[in-house]
Design a protein around this motif. Sequence first.
Motif, PDB file in Angstrom:
ATOM      1  N   ILE A  31      28.613  42.594  33.113  1.00 53.60           N
ATOM      2  CA  ILE A  31      29.963  42.452  33.676  1.00 53.60           C
ATOM      3  C   ILE A  31      30.573  41.132  33.203  1.00 53.60           C
ATOM      4  CG2 ILE A  31      31.306  42.332  35.800  1.00 53.60           C
ATOM      5  CD1 ILE A  31      29.009  43.820  37.186  1.00 53.60           C
ATOM      6  N   LEU A  34      31.563  41.226  29.457  1.00 54.95           N
ATOM      7  CA  LEU A  34      32.732  42.090  29.253  1.00 54.95           C
ATOM      8  C   LEU A  34      34.005  41.396  29.729  1.00 54.95           C
ATOM      9  CD1 LEU A  34      34.006  44.812  28.498  1.00 54.95           C
ATOM     10  CD2 LEU A  34      33.416  45.643  30.759  1.00 54.95           C
ATOM     11  N   PHE A  37      35.164  38.527  27.383  1.00 54.95           N
ATOM     12  CA  PHE A  37      35.849  39.035  26.187  1.00 54.95           C
ATOM     13  C   PHE A  37      37.233  39.565  26.524  1.00 54.95           C
ATOM     14  CE2 PHE A  37      31.437  39.885  24.317  1.00 54.95           C
ATOM     15  CZ  PHE A  37      31.463  38.694  23.602  1.00 54.95           C
ATOM     16  N   LEU A  38      37.277  40.364  27.591  1.00 51.93           N
ATOM     17  CA  LEU A  38      38.535  41.011  27.970  1.00 51.93           C
ATOM     18  C   LEU A  38      39.624  39.980  28.261  1.00 51.93           C
ATOM     19  CD1 LEU A  38      40.118  43.569  28.819  1.00 51.93           C
ATOM     20  CD2 LEU A  38      39.135  43.320  31.083  1.00 51.93           C
ATOM     21  N   PHE A  39      39.299  39.023  29.128  1.00 49.31           N
ATOM     22  CA  PHE A  39      40.335  38.087  29.554  1.00 49.31           C
ATOM     23  C   PHE A  39      40.621  37.010  28.516  1.00 49.31           C
ATOM     24  CE2 PHE A  39      39.082  39.989  33.626  1.00 49.31           C
ATOM     25  CZ  PHE A  39      40.309  40.533  33.935  1.00 49.31           C
ATOM     26  N   THR A  41      40.770  37.607  25.378  1.00 47.26           N
ATOM     27  CA  THR A  41      41.720  38.282  24.488  1.00 47.26           C
ATOM     28  C   THR A  41      43.097  38.344  25.133  1.00 47.26           C
ATOM     29  OG1 THR A  41      39.903  39.644  23.671  1.00 47.26           O
ATOM     30  CG2 THR A  41      42.110  40.401  23.164  1.00 47.26           C
ATOM     31  N   LEU A  42      43.143  38.765  26.407  1.00 44.79           N
ATOM     32  CA  LEU A  42      44.435  38.891  27.088  1.00 44.79           C
ATOM     33  C   LEU A  42      45.159  37.551  27.155  1.00 44.79           C
ATOM     34  CD1 LEU A  42      43.651  41.296  30.087  1.00 44.79           C
ATOM     35  CD2 LEU A  42      45.204  41.733  28.214  1.00 44.79           C
ATOM     36  N   ILE A  51      47.877  33.992  34.416  1.00 47.35           N
ATOM     37  CA  ILE A  51      48.508  35.294  34.630  1.00 47.35           C
ATOM     38  C   ILE A  51      48.566  35.515  36.130  1.00 47.35           C
ATOM     39  CG2 ILE A  51      48.306  37.787  34.268  1.00 47.35           C
ATOM     40  CD1 ILE A  51      46.851  37.237  31.656  1.00 47.35           C
ATOM     41  N   MET A  59      40.166  34.444  36.526  1.00 48.57           N
ATOM     42  CA  MET A  59      40.131  35.900  36.336  1.00 48.57           C
ATOM     43  C   MET A  59      38.700  36.388  36.126  1.00 48.57           C
ATOM     44  SD  MET A  59      42.991  37.370  36.787  1.00 48.57           S
ATOM     45  CE  MET A  59      42.644  38.998  36.242  1.00 48.57           C
ATOM     46  N   LEU A 190      40.321  46.287  42.712  1.00 50.07           N
ATOM     47  CA  LEU A 190      40.723  46.827  41.403  1.00 50.07           C
ATOM     48  C   LEU A 190      41.470  45.775  40.600  1.00 50.07           C
ATOM     49  CD1 LEU A 190      41.025  49.472  39.622  1.00 50.07           C
ATOM     50  CD2 LEU A 190      43.268  49.698  40.671  1.00 50.07           C
ATOM     51  N   ILE A 191      42.410  45.131  41.247  1.00 48.48           N
ATOM     52  CA  ILE A 191      43.283  44.156  40.591  1.00 48.48           C
ATOM     53  C   ILE A 191      43.742  43.168  41.663  1.00 48.48           C
ATOM     54  CG2 ILE A 191      45.468  45.434  40.911  1.00 48.48           C
ATOM     55  CD1 ILE A 191      44.849  44.419  37.479  1.00 48.48           C
ATOM     56  N   PHE A 195      49.170  40.666  41.618  1.00 45.28           N
ATOM     57  CA  PHE A 195      49.721  41.336  40.448  1.00 45.28           C
ATOM     58  C   PHE A 195      50.795  42.359  40.837  1.00 45.28           C
ATOM     59  CE2 PHE A 195      47.044  40.589  36.496  1.00 45.28           C
ATOM     60  CZ  PHE A 195      46.485  39.412  36.976  1.00 45.28           C
TER      61      PHE A 195
ATOM     62  N   MET B  55      49.055  47.050  35.304  1.00 47.16           N
ATOM     63  CA  MET B  55      49.243  45.751  35.949  1.00 47.16           C
ATOM     64  C   MET B  55      48.853  44.614  35.002  1.00 47.16           C
ATOM     65  SD  MET B  55      50.510  45.980  38.852  1.00 47.16           S
ATOM     66  CE  MET B  55      50.867  47.115  40.145  1.00 47.16           C
ATOM     67  N   ASN B  59      51.632  42.052  33.125  1.00 46.37           N
ATOM     68  CA  ASN B  59      51.566  40.613  33.417  1.00 46.37           C
ATOM     69  C   ASN B  59      51.124  39.792  32.205  1.00 46.37           C
ATOM     70  OD1 ASN B  59      52.070  39.922  36.433  1.00 46.37           O
ATOM     71  ND2 ASN B  59      50.943  41.839  36.465  1.00 46.37           N
ATOM     72  N   SER B  60      50.817  40.479  31.085  1.00 44.92           N
ATOM     73  CA  SER B  60      50.428  39.756  29.866  1.00 44.92           C
ATOM     74  C   SER B  60      51.082  40.460  28.670  1.00 44.92           C
ATOM     75  CB  SER B  60      48.903  39.754  29.717  1.00 44.92           C
ATOM     76  OG  SER B  60      48.442  41.069  29.511  1.00 44.92           O
ATOM     77  N   GLY B  62      49.246  42.334  26.642  1.00 47.17           N
ATOM     78  CA  GLY B  62      48.349  43.437  26.293  1.00 47.17           C
ATOM     79  C   GLY B  62      47.309  43.048  25.263  1.00 47.17           C
ATOM     80  N   TYR B 199      31.831  49.158  28.357  1.00 45.32           N
ATOM     81  CA  TYR B 199      32.197  48.438  27.134  1.00 45.32           C
ATOM     82  C   TYR B 199      33.045  49.322  26.213  1.00 45.32           C
ATOM     83  CZ  TYR B 199      29.361  44.282  27.892  1.00 45.32           C
ATOM     84  OH  TYR B 199      28.874  43.098  28.387  1.00 45.32           O
ATOM     85  N   ILE B 206      39.029  43.640  21.491  1.00 47.09           N
ATOM     86  CA  ILE B 206      38.793  42.520  22.418  1.00 47.09           C
ATOM     87  C   ILE B 206      37.453  41.829  22.126  1.00 47.09           C
ATOM     88  CG2 ILE B 206      40.126  43.648  24.256  1.00 47.09           C
ATOM     89  CD1 ILE B 206      37.437  43.934  25.810  1.00 47.09           C
ATOM     90  N   TYR B 207      36.588  42.473  21.347  1.00 45.06           N
ATOM     91  CA  TYR B 207      35.268  41.902  21.088  1.00 45.06           C
ATOM     92  C   TYR B 207      35.259  41.086  19.795  1.00 45.06           C
ATOM     93  CZ  TYR B 207      34.060  45.410  24.556  1.00 45.06           C
ATOM     94  OH  TYR B 207      34.024  46.160  25.705  1.00 45.06           O
TER      95      TYR B 207
END
Lengths: 264, 270
Positions: A31, A34, A37-39, A41-42, A51, A59, A190-191, A195, B55, B59-60, B62, B199, B206-207
């Motif tokens: 977790i 993941l 990486f996700l945040f 990038t965002l 954000i 986040m 969830l979020i 947001f 959401m 807010n970003s 993408g 994943y 994103i990776y």
Amino acid sequence: MIFPTMVLMGLKRIFRYPWGLLMSLVIDPFILILNIFLFKTLFSYSGKADIAGYSLEAMVWYYACVQFIWYWIWNFTDRNVGQRIISGDFTLDLIRPVSLFTFELSRAVSLRLSGIVFEFIPSIILYSIFVPYPLMTFTTIFQFCISAGIAFFMFYAMNFLIGLLGNYLQNTDALQAVKHIIIATLGGSLIPLEFFPDALTNVLIRLPFASLFHWPLRFFLGMGNGWGEFLTQSVTSLCWLGVFLLINVLLWKRAVRRFAGFGG
Amino acid sequence: MKKLHNLSLPAEAVSLFFFNSKMLLMRMMQYRFNFIMGLLVAFGFSALGPLAQFMLYSNSNGYPGWNWDQILLFQAVLLLVNGLTDILFGSVRGTIDTLMERGEFDRMLLRPYPPLMMLLTSGFKPYGLGTVVVGTAGMLWSVIRIGVPAGLTGFVFFFIFLLARILLQAGVHILYCFFTVRWIYPMRLGEITDKILAYGNYPMEIYPIVLRTLFTTALPFAIACYWPAKALLGPVSWTAFTALGGTILFVLVTVLLWKHQLKSYVSGGG
């Protein structure tokens, strides 16, 4: 003093399956990686420092804390009570010297005690090593533990209520799924509730579901407005807990009158 | 069921799946309110993923390389594949869990079909239907909006990757059954597999490059959604087909593990 003995018995049963207890040490890094990486990038793609008021670290920790709260509150009470009603085992629960509420509570406490020791504590250490969170202090952890403790009882009361509704619906599987949707969207798992549009956020944070995730998360992330807000929210959450317990008592009385068992 | 024995094993598996599904539906219809409510709830669950993405996106800016329409297509494909795998294998975990907890796994070994076939063909879960409906509708809507640049080939590749995704899910469930038979009480093993498969729920962009290469080839997480969505959005590179190879290899390994575990299984009963 039968309750501590029941909790101890539950713990003994859980410790019979040691592999399962170590699962979180595998799950949490997945977790964590993941979310990093996700945040990353965002955030880098949007070029923003935050954000909806959440920094990159906040986040990543937000979703870590969602998992932490599950370690504090998760139990199978709704499923257990529902199955007892379907199978007819509910009859046996009515003639036991300990109420079903206490019995299921002891199982839930056992489950969460093991969760806190074997899941929450190792996970928080793991996260702190890889993604240090500057706003985390002993105060924020203390406030989190108190609010997550209240969340545990509230989640338990919700689950027991859903289980009891099996007296009217027979099968409560779908209702359990509805509960998850409500908690995910209205509770903040969830979020983050921030947001959503401001007007909606202002409503959502006042609902009981916010006591499960939103408020413990805010306190953990150091986003609360001091001890005043913590005390106010704790009292509010306790009031919601009281409401759920009251509904449970009323429904239990009706359910016992309605229930019919055969045998002998 | 007698005529099933005259068919080949894959055909028997399909017949068995439909037979088990019919039996399960008949059982579920005994609790009609719960069944109908469950189907409706599936629509709600389906909306959670796109809601979270919307959401985050609103807010970003993408994800790099993906505009909002493409992300919607990605989400729709994700819902479709998740719904399909749920319909086919959604009950496998519950079945093996119950068998092991109650010490009833021995019964599986006495039946006329291989235990793995019995387990995988008892996976039907009708609640996935709602997710499939929402996913298909979302996919069609996105395709109408942005078209299919790869044309008919895109659809062909999409279906190939879709089948590979289903195969991957079968492998994941075989692995779950393997560990459950080994440990008896797997506790949160299902969660682990879900988190690992998660994943594949995001664009591979994103990776970092090393992980991206790994996920799009040997560790085929990209088969979960990325390659099926990419197939509709344009020509796919050769790396997509190494992911197909990776999927097949993974499933073969899980079958070997299962067979090995079955040999060392010792019944608790007498």
